[in-house]
Design an enzyme around this catalytic site. Structure first.
Site, short mmCIF file in Angstrom:
data_model
loop_
_atom_site.label_atom_id
_atom_site.label_comp_id
_atom_site.label_asym_id
_atom_site.label_seq_id
_atom_site.Cartn_x
_atom_site.Cartn_y
_atom_site.Cartn_z
N GLY A 31 -57.08 -12.05 23.94
CA GLY A 31 -57.25 -10.62 23.52
C GLY A 31 -58.79 -10.31 22.67
O GLY A 31 -59.57 -11.42 22.76
N HIS A 37 -64.87 -11.39 28.38
CA HIS A 37 -63.80 -11.26 29.14
C HIS A 37 -63.77 -10.37 30.27
O HIS A 37 -63.21 -10.74 31.55
CB HIS A 37 -62.78 -10.68 28.43
CG HIS A 37 -62.43 -11.71 27.23
ND1 HIS A 37 -62.74 -11.37 25.52
CD2 HIS A 37 -61.85 -12.91 26.91
CE1 HIS A 37 -62.55 -12.06 24.82
NE2 HIS A 37 -61.85 -13.29 25.52
N GLN A 61 -52.74 -23.56 18.94
CA GLN A 61 -54.11 -23.91 19.20
C GLN A 61 -54.84 -23.59 17.79
O GLN A 61 -56.02 -23.92 17.88
CB GLN A 61 -54.68 -23.44 20.36
CG GLN A 61 -55.18 -21.96 20.47
CD GLN A 61 -55.65 -21.38 21.59
OE1 GLN A 61 -54.95 -21.51 22.62
NE2 GLN A 61 -56.93 -21.32 21.65
N LYS A 149 -68.54 -20.76 27.99
CA LYS A 149 -68.94 -20.80 26.50
C LYS A 149 -67.93 -22.07 25.83
O LYS A 149 -68.50 -22.79 24.88
CB LYS A 149 -68.78 -19.70 25.76
CG LYS A 149 -69.19 -19.74 24.16
CD LYS A 149 -69.34 -18.54 23.34
CE LYS A 149 -67.72 -18.09 23.19
NZ LYS A 149 -67.21 -18.81 22.15
N GLN A 153 -63.27 -26.83 26.70
CA GLN A 153 -62.08 -26.30 26.97
C GLN A 153 -62.13 -26.27 28.45
O GLN A 153 -60.96 -26.78 29.16
CB GLN A 153 -61.73 -24.77 26.43
CG GLN A 153 -60.55 -24.06 27.04
CD GLN A 153 -60.41 -22.65 26.45
OE1 GLN A 153 -59.63 -22.83 25.28
NE2 GLN A 153 -60.76 -21.78 27.03
N VAL A 176 -71.59 -15.14 28.80
CA VAL A 176 -72.16 -13.68 28.80
C VAL A 176 -72.61 -13.43 27.34
O VAL A 176 -72.07 -13.84 26.45
CB VAL A 176 -71.03 -12.64 29.14
CG1 VAL A 176 -71.89 -11.25 29.15
CG2 VAL A 176 -70.54 -13.00 30.70
N MET A 184 -71.25 -14.01 23.73
CA MET A 184 -70.30 -13.04 23.19
C MET A 184 -69.05 -13.93 22.71
O MET A 184 -68.35 -15.06 23.28
CB MET A 184 -69.74 -12.06 24.30
CG MET A 184 -71.03 -11.34 24.70
SD MET A 184 -70.41 -9.60 25.43
CE MET A 184 -72.06 -9.03 25.72
N SER A 186 -64.94 -13.19 20.38
CA SER A 186 -64.15 -12.23 19.73
C SER A 186 -64.42 -12.72 18.16
O SER A 186 -64.07 -11.79 17.48
CB SER A 186 -62.69 -12.96 20.16
OG SER A 186 -62.58 -12.57 21.43
N ARG A 187 -64.95 -13.88 17.94
CA ARG A 187 -65.42 -14.18 16.48
C ARG A 187 -66.60 -13.58 15.92
O ARG A 187 -66.79 -13.34 14.62
CB ARG A 187 -65.27 -15.51 16.16
CG ARG A 187 -63.97 -16.30 16.47
CD ARG A 187 -64.16 -17.76 16.17
NE ARG A 187 -63.08 -18.51 16.98
CZ ARG A 187 -61.73 -18.80 16.11
NH1 ARG A 187 -61.75 -18.37 14.96
NH2 ARG A 187 -60.78 -19.41 16.79
O1 PAF Z 1 -60.01 -19.31 25.45
C1 PAF Z 1 -59.32 -18.77 25.00
O2 PAF Z 1 -59.42 -17.77 24.63
C2 PAF Z 1 -58.00 -19.58 24.96
O3 PAF Z 1 -58.16 -20.82 24.42
C3 PAF Z 1 -57.06 -19.41 25.92
C4 PAF Z 1 -57.62 -20.25 27.05
C5 PAF Z 1 -56.77 -18.24 26.42
C6 PAF Z 1 -55.69 -20.27 25.62
O4 PAF Z 1 -55.02 -19.68 24.58
#
Ligand code: PAF
Length: 291
Positions: A31, A37, A61, A149, A153, A176, A184, A186-187
């Site tokens: 979110g 996104h 996580q 980014k 992961q 982006v 960009m 969310s933090r």
């Molecule tokens: O990148 C993220 O926002 C998260 O690590 C993910 C891949 C949605 C898993 O919770």
């Protein structure tokens, strides 16, 4: 736009789409959706007729309860953004739906999870790998789209799907950026007007490293020093890591660079109230072949 909250309901929806010969793309998110996104959603739409966005702030996580509690959750704005972008369904599970009482199954990608964010956030990638595996099982997508980014992961998720033989194509989408270069995230909402300016240290350091290579520098130590001095130009920035690594294995780069090399950065900035925000950025630096 459909709102789906259970794994079973999402699986049934996915089965119906597959039966109708439609392709499914999943965009997993936590979110707090931003333009990065939405670029993933557009990428998903280019490949599939049924686009699912999952919104789940995955407790597994986070290694700090304050970080988890502080994670932004603007659900109504996220839903509106999904509708505006033509998303077909959002998956909004509760933590209990994904981790019911008695839950005890975890997915671990061993080597790729060790360095960088894995070293500074113990257990983080176990939580990521587990939730991504669960989301793939739930949404049964042909494609799953992730931002580059979070380079480590993405590498880990590619490995996980290969190792488990999951029938899904992992699509990476380039980072982006804001107009001035800030990746960009969310933090970024945690940045003040002062730290917002100083956060340009990350993208500036990536550019400086590439320019140094273009000018002939090949020493890992010298490049890391160049990056550190660039970041030090932002006095509120505190480096968590700034490392040159192999883009595939994430092993430390050799002292003399001869091939394209990942520069991975994680930097802390102070947040109002005494806490810190940690930003990451990265680039695969182009190292021309030697003659
Ligand atoms: O990148 C993220 O926002 C998260 O690590 C993910 C891949 C949605 C898993 O919770």
């Amino acid at each position: 736009m459909e709102r789906i909250t259970t794994v079973r309901a999402l699986q049934q929806r996915a089965d119906a789409e597959r039966l109708a010969g439609r392709r499914i793309a999943l965009v997993p998110t936590m979110g707090a959706l931003h333009a990065g996104h939405l670029a993933l959603v557009d990428e998903a739409r280019r490949r599939a007729q049924f686009v699912v966005v999952s919104i789940f702030v995955n407790p597994a996580q986070f290694n700090s309860t304050t970080d988890l509690a502080a994670y932004p959750r603007p659900l109504e704005a996220d839903l509106a953004a999904c509708v505006a972008r033509g998303v077909d369904a959002v998956f909004l599970p509760t933590a209990d739906e994904l981790y019911p009482t008695g839950y005890q199954t975890w997915v671990e990608v061993t080597e790729l999870a060790k360095p960088l964010c894995g070293a500074s956030r113990p257990g983080h990638f176990r939580g990521v790998a587990t939730v991504v595996a669960k989301l793939l099982v739930a949404a049964k997508p042909h494609f799953a789209v992730f931002g580059a980014k979070d380079f480590q992961q993405l590498a880990l998720i590619r490995r996980l799907t290969r190792d488990l033989g999951l029938d899904v194509e992992i699509v990476g989408h380039e980072t982006v950026r804001e107009r001035d270069g800030l990746a960009m995230s969310s933090r970024n909402v945690h940045l003040t007007s002062e730290t917002r300016v100083q956060a340009l240290a990350l993208s500036r350091a990536l550019g400086a490293a590439q320019r140094a290579i273009d000018a002939g520098e090949r020493s890992r130590t010298a490049l890391e020093a160049r990056v550190a001095s660039e970041i030090a130009r932002s006095p509120l920035a505190k480096i968590d890591y700034a490392e040159l690594r192999d883009p595939e294995s994430l092993a430390l780069a050799p002292e003399r660079l001869t091939t394209d090399t990942l520069l991975a950065l994680a930097v802390f900035f102070p947040k109002a109230g005494g806490d810190v925000v940690r930003l990451i950025d990265n680039a695969v630096l182009h190292v021309p072949k030697e003659n």
